[in-house]
Design a protein around this motif. Structure first.
Motif, PDB file in Angstrom:
ATOM      1  N   LYS A 201      12.660  46.516 -41.394  1.00  0.00           N
ATOM      2  CA  LYS A 201      11.891  46.785 -40.174  1.00  0.00           C
ATOM      3  C   LYS A 201      10.473  46.214 -40.291  1.00  0.00           C
ATOM      4  CE  LYS A 201      10.692  50.480 -36.924  1.00  0.00           C
ATOM      5  NZ  LYS A 201      11.370  49.816 -35.788  1.00  0.00           N
ATOM      6  N   ILE A 202       9.904  46.311 -41.479  1.00  0.00           N
ATOM      7  CA  ILE A 202       8.584  45.719 -41.705  1.00  0.00           C
ATOM      8  C   ILE A 202       8.647  44.210 -41.489  1.00  0.00           C
ATOM      9  CG2 ILE A 202       6.801  45.242 -43.433  1.00  0.00           C
ATOM     10  CD1 ILE A 202       7.522  47.945 -44.720  1.00  0.00           C
ATOM     11  N   LYS A 203       9.681  43.582 -42.049  1.00  0.00           N
ATOM     12  CA  LYS A 203       9.811  42.123 -41.953  1.00  0.00           C
ATOM     13  C   LYS A 203      10.039  41.667 -40.518  1.00  0.00           C
ATOM     14  CE  LYS A 203      12.189  38.157 -43.941  1.00  0.00           C
ATOM     15  NZ  LYS A 203      13.134  37.675 -44.989  1.00  0.00           N
ATOM     16  N   SER A 204      10.848  42.416 -39.767  1.00  0.00           N
ATOM     17  CA  SER A 204      11.180  41.983 -38.409  1.00  0.00           C
ATOM     18  C   SER A 204      10.126  42.369 -37.378  1.00  0.00           C
ATOM     19  CB  SER A 204      12.535  42.573 -37.989  1.00  0.00           C
ATOM     20  OG  SER A 204      12.475  44.004 -37.974  1.00  0.00           O
ATOM     21  N   ASP A 205       9.545  43.563 -37.515  1.00  0.00           N
ATOM     22  CA  ASP A 205       8.631  44.071 -36.483  1.00  0.00           C
ATOM     23  C   ASP A 205       7.158  43.819 -36.791  1.00  0.00           C
ATOM     24  OD1 ASP A 205      11.020  44.952 -35.516  1.00  0.00           O
ATOM     25  OD2 ASP A 205      10.502  47.081 -35.456  1.00  0.00           O
ATOM     26  N   TYR A 206       6.835  43.671 -38.087  1.00  0.00           N
ATOM     27  CA  TYR A 206       5.427  43.504 -38.465  1.00  0.00           C
ATOM     28  C   TYR A 206       5.278  42.347 -39.451  1.00  0.00           C
ATOM     29  CZ  TYR A 206       5.445  48.146 -36.425  1.00  0.00           C
ATOM     30  OH  TYR A 206       5.625  49.214 -35.572  1.00  0.00           O
ATOM     31  N   PRO A 207       5.725  41.153 -39.064  1.00  0.00           N
ATOM     32  CA  PRO A 207       5.735  40.016 -40.005  1.00  0.00           C
ATOM     33  C   PRO A 207       4.346  39.561 -40.446  1.00  0.00           C
ATOM     34  CG  PRO A 207       6.192  39.278 -37.759  1.00  0.00           C
ATOM     35  CD  PRO A 207       6.218  40.780 -37.734  1.00  0.00           C
ATOM     36  N   GLU A 208       3.313  39.895 -39.673  1.00  0.00           N
ATOM     37  CA  GLU A 208       1.956  39.456 -40.019  1.00  0.00           C
ATOM     38  C   GLU A 208       1.174  40.516 -40.801  1.00  0.00           C
ATOM     39  OE1 GLU A 208       0.042  38.244 -36.431  1.00  0.00           O
ATOM     40  OE2 GLU A 208       1.416  36.582 -36.058  1.00  0.00           O
ATOM     41  N   SER A 209       1.811  41.632 -41.093  1.00  0.00           N
ATOM     42  CA  SER A 209       1.122  42.708 -41.811  1.00  0.00           C
ATOM     43  C   SER A 209       0.993  42.363 -43.289  1.00  0.00           C
ATOM     44  CB  SER A 209       1.888  44.026 -41.657  1.00  0.00           C
ATOM     45  OG  SER A 209       3.145  43.947 -42.312  1.00  0.00           O
ATOM     46  N   THR A 210       0.079  43.046 -43.938  1.00  0.00           N
ATOM     47  CA  THR A 210      -0.105  42.860 -45.385  1.00  0.00           C
ATOM     48  C   THR A 210       1.166  43.222 -46.139  1.00  0.00           C
ATOM     49  OG1 THR A 210      -2.461  43.373 -45.181  1.00  0.00           O
ATOM     50  CG2 THR A 210      -1.476  43.585 -47.378  1.00  0.00           C
ATOM     51  N   GLU A 211       1.826  44.281 -45.699  1.00  0.00           N
ATOM     52  CA  GLU A 211       3.042  44.751 -46.369  1.00  0.00           C
ATOM     53  C   GLU A 211       4.180  43.738 -46.271  1.00  0.00           C
ATOM     54  OE1 GLU A 211       0.294  47.819 -46.002  1.00  0.00           O
ATOM     55  OE2 GLU A 211       1.148  46.642 -44.349  1.00  0.00           O
ATOM     56  N   ALA A 212       4.165  42.920 -45.235  1.00  0.00           N
ATOM     57  CA  ALA A 212       5.248  41.961 -45.036  1.00  0.00           C
ATOM     58  C   ALA A 212       5.158  40.766 -45.978  1.00  0.00           C
ATOM     59  CB  ALA A 212       5.245  41.476 -43.590  1.00  0.00           C
ATOM     60  N   GLN A 213       3.987  40.541 -46.578  1.00  0.00           N
ATOM     61  CA  GLN A 213       3.773  39.344 -47.385  1.00  0.00           C
ATOM     62  C   GLN A 213       4.703  39.267 -48.601  1.00  0.00           C
ATOM     63  OE1 GLN A 213       1.818  37.093 -45.850  1.00  0.00           O
ATOM     64  NE2 GLN A 213       1.750  38.754 -44.345  1.00  0.00           N
ATOM     65  N   ASN A 214       5.004  40.400 -49.204  1.00  0.00           N
ATOM     66  CA  ASN A 214       5.902  40.399 -50.365  1.00  0.00           C
ATOM     67  C   ASN A 214       7.098  41.318 -50.153  1.00  0.00           C
ATOM     68  OD1 ASN A 214       4.517  42.813 -50.470  1.00  0.00           O
ATOM     69  ND2 ASN A 214       4.222  42.788 -52.699  1.00  0.00           N
ATOM     70  N   ILE A 215       7.433  41.561 -48.888  1.00  0.00           N
ATOM     71  CA  ILE A 215       8.499  42.525 -48.592  1.00  0.00           C
ATOM     72  C   ILE A 215       9.866  42.030 -49.030  1.00  0.00           C
ATOM     73  CG2 ILE A 215       9.138  41.778 -46.246  1.00  0.00           C
ATOM     74  CD1 ILE A 215       8.565  45.404 -47.509  1.00  0.00           C
ATOM     75  N   ASP A 216      10.055  40.698 -49.171  1.00  0.00           N
ATOM     76  CA  ASP A 216      11.353  40.171 -49.607  1.00  0.00           C
ATOM     77  C   ASP A 216      11.708  40.679 -51.002  1.00  0.00           C
ATOM     78  OD1 ASP A 216      11.961  38.790 -47.300  1.00  0.00           O
ATOM     79  OD2 ASP A 216      10.985  36.940 -47.960  1.00  0.00           O
ATOM     80  N   THR A 217      10.698  40.909 -51.821  1.00  0.00           N
ATOM     81  CA  THR A 217      10.941  41.452 -53.164  1.00  0.00           C
ATOM     82  C   THR A 217      11.559  42.842 -53.072  1.00  0.00           C
ATOM     83  OG1 THR A 217       9.066  40.213 -54.068  1.00  0.00           O
ATOM     84  CG2 THR A 217       9.865  42.101 -55.351  1.00  0.00           C
ATOM     85  N   TYR A 218      11.035  43.643 -52.185  1.00  0.00           N
ATOM     86  CA  TYR A 218      11.553  45.003 -51.999  1.00  0.00           C
ATOM     87  C   TYR A 218      12.933  44.976 -51.351  1.00  0.00           C
ATOM     88  CZ  TYR A 218       6.853  46.552 -53.180  1.00  0.00           C
ATOM     89  OH  TYR A 218       5.672  46.785 -53.829  1.00  0.00           O
ATOM     90  N   ILE A 219      13.115  44.053 -50.420  1.00  0.00           N
ATOM     91  CA  ILE A 219      14.428  43.927 -49.772  1.00  0.00           C
ATOM     92  C   ILE A 219      15.477  43.534 -50.813  1.00  0.00           C
ATOM     93  CG2 ILE A 219      15.774  42.513 -48.176  1.00  0.00           C
ATOM     94  CD1 ILE A 219      13.302  42.427 -46.354  1.00  0.00           C
ATOM     95  N   GLY A 220      15.143  42.578 -51.651  1.00  0.00           N
ATOM     96  CA  GLY A 220      16.083  42.151 -52.685  1.00  0.00           C
ATOM     97  C   GLY A 220      16.420  43.262 -53.654  1.00  0.00           C
ATOM     98  N   ARG A 221      15.425  44.055 -54.017  1.00  0.00           N
ATOM     99  CA  ARG A 221      15.649  45.164 -54.937  1.00  0.00           C
ATOM    100  C   ARG A 221      16.559  46.214 -54.318  1.00  0.00           C
ATOM    101  NH1 ARG A 221      10.317  47.849 -56.945  1.00  0.00           N
ATOM    102  NH2 ARG A 221      10.451  48.985 -54.961  1.00  0.00           N
ATOM    103  N   ALA A 222      16.317  46.536 -53.044  1.00  0.00           N
ATOM    104  CA  ALA A 222      17.147  47.538 -52.375  1.00  0.00           C
ATOM    105  C   ALA A 222      18.579  47.040 -52.193  1.00  0.00           C
ATOM    106  CB  ALA A 222      16.536  47.878 -51.019  1.00  0.00           C
ATOM    107  N   GLU A 223      18.724  45.744 -51.890  1.00  0.00           N
ATOM    108  CA  GLU A 223      20.079  45.180 -51.732  1.00  0.00           C
ATOM    109  C   GLU A 223      20.839  45.226 -53.057  1.00  0.00           C
ATOM    110  OE1 GLU A 223      19.531  41.933 -48.115  1.00  0.00           O
ATOM    111  OE2 GLU A 223      19.124  41.321 -50.192  1.00  0.00           O
ATOM    112  N   ALA A 224      20.128  45.005 -54.151  1.00  0.00           N
ATOM    113  CA  ALA A 224      20.795  45.027 -55.467  1.00  0.00           C
ATOM    114  C   ALA A 224      21.251  46.417 -55.861  1.00  0.00           C
ATOM    115  CB  ALA A 224      19.825  44.479 -56.528  1.00  0.00           C
ATOM    116  N   LYS A 225      20.645  47.434 -55.298  1.00  0.00           N
ATOM    117  CA  LYS A 225      21.007  48.810 -55.635  1.00  0.00           C
ATOM    118  C   LYS A 225      22.171  49.345 -54.827  1.00  0.00           C
ATOM    119  CE  LYS A 225      16.371  50.257 -57.169  1.00  0.00           C
ATOM    120  NZ  LYS A 225      15.211  51.157 -56.898  1.00  0.00           N
ATOM    121  N   GLN A 226      22.582  48.621 -53.800  1.00  0.00           N
ATOM    122  CA  GLN A 226      23.666  49.135 -52.949  1.00  0.00           C
ATOM    123  C   GLN A 226      25.024  48.928 -53.604  1.00  0.00           C
ATOM    124  OE1 GLN A 226      23.029  49.233 -48.463  1.00  0.00           O
ATOM    125  NE2 GLN A 226      22.181  47.214 -49.003  1.00  0.00           N
TER     126      GLN A 226
END
Length: 226
Positions: A201-226
């Motif tokens: 949601k951060i990546k899609s709705d708030y792509p220009e936010s500070t949190e979005a800058q490295n959010i792919d790392t968190y997305i990858g980590r969460a995907e690996a845990k599923q």
């Protein structure tokens, strides 16, 4: 014996309800007058309370609180809470000027101060006592409450408050921040699916936010845990 025929032209007797209102007013005139005077007195009393008592206290509280606000901005948490330079701290503002907007705001300041001091239960008590209308401060109060619950490792409650904070803020600065914190709480609860949803949601709705800058790392980590 034959019964006399009913007189079909006879007019019905007036019912008892006719004229009852007027009769009620006459019979209870003194009581109604007393009620009216009592209501008027309440209205006048409320206006007097607002104008003659609460308004001056509001001004006084605001004038007394500015030193504590300066200490808070400088992260002098103890001075902000207890007072300095002859001025009261937020604790005294709350106790002395209850029912004022200044005291309500002091709950927020106190909550953040206690959070930074590591006194998490006191932080929660103060932050949840804040009842202001300012959306930004209200969102920060909710988010800071979530932070306090994280420190207490009460992740279910932290989750609730981060959700509320994100919904309350509805802006590109605070909402992605609280969504990221929400995702981290989900990960702490071993809930990779909901964590992934929060990060996406951060990546899609708030792509220009500070949190979005490295959010792919968190997305990858969460995907690996599923």
């Amino acid at each position: 014996m034959l019964k006399p025929e009913a007189n079909i032209n006879a007019k019905p007797e007036p019912t008892k309800s006719i004229g009852q209102t007027g009769s009620f007013v006459r019979d209870n005139q003194k009581s109604l007058l007393f009620i009216g005077v009592a209501i008027l007195a309440l209205v006048i009393g409320y206006i007097a309370y607002q104008k003659l008592y609460l308004a001056p206290r509001e001004v006084e509280a605001t004038n007394q609180m500015y030193v504590a606000q300066q200490d808070w901005q400088q992260k002098n948490w103890d001075k902000a809470l207890k007072g300095s330079a002859g001025y009261p701290g937020f604790e005294q503002i709350i106790s002395k000027y209850s029912n004022t907007k200044a005291a309500n705001l002091a709950y927020f300041y106190s909550g953040v101060a206690y959070l930074n001091k590591g006194e998490y239960s006191k932080a929660i008590t103060n932050l949840t006592s804040y009842r202001g209308d300012d959306i930004m401060i209200a969102a920060e109060a909710l988010g800071s409450t979530g932070d306090a619950y994280v420190q207490k490792k009460e992740y279910d409650k932290a989750e609730t408050y981060f959700k509320k904070a994100a919904d309350k803020a509805q802006n590109r600065f605070l909402t992605p921040l609280y969504l990221k914190k929400l995702g981290l709480v989900y990960e702490a609860e071993n809930n990779a699916k909901d964590a992934l949803d929060a990060y996406k949601k951060i990546k899609s709705d708030y792509p220009e936010s500070t949190e979005a800058q490295n959010i792919d790392t968190y997305i990858g980590r969460a995907e690996a845990k599923q």
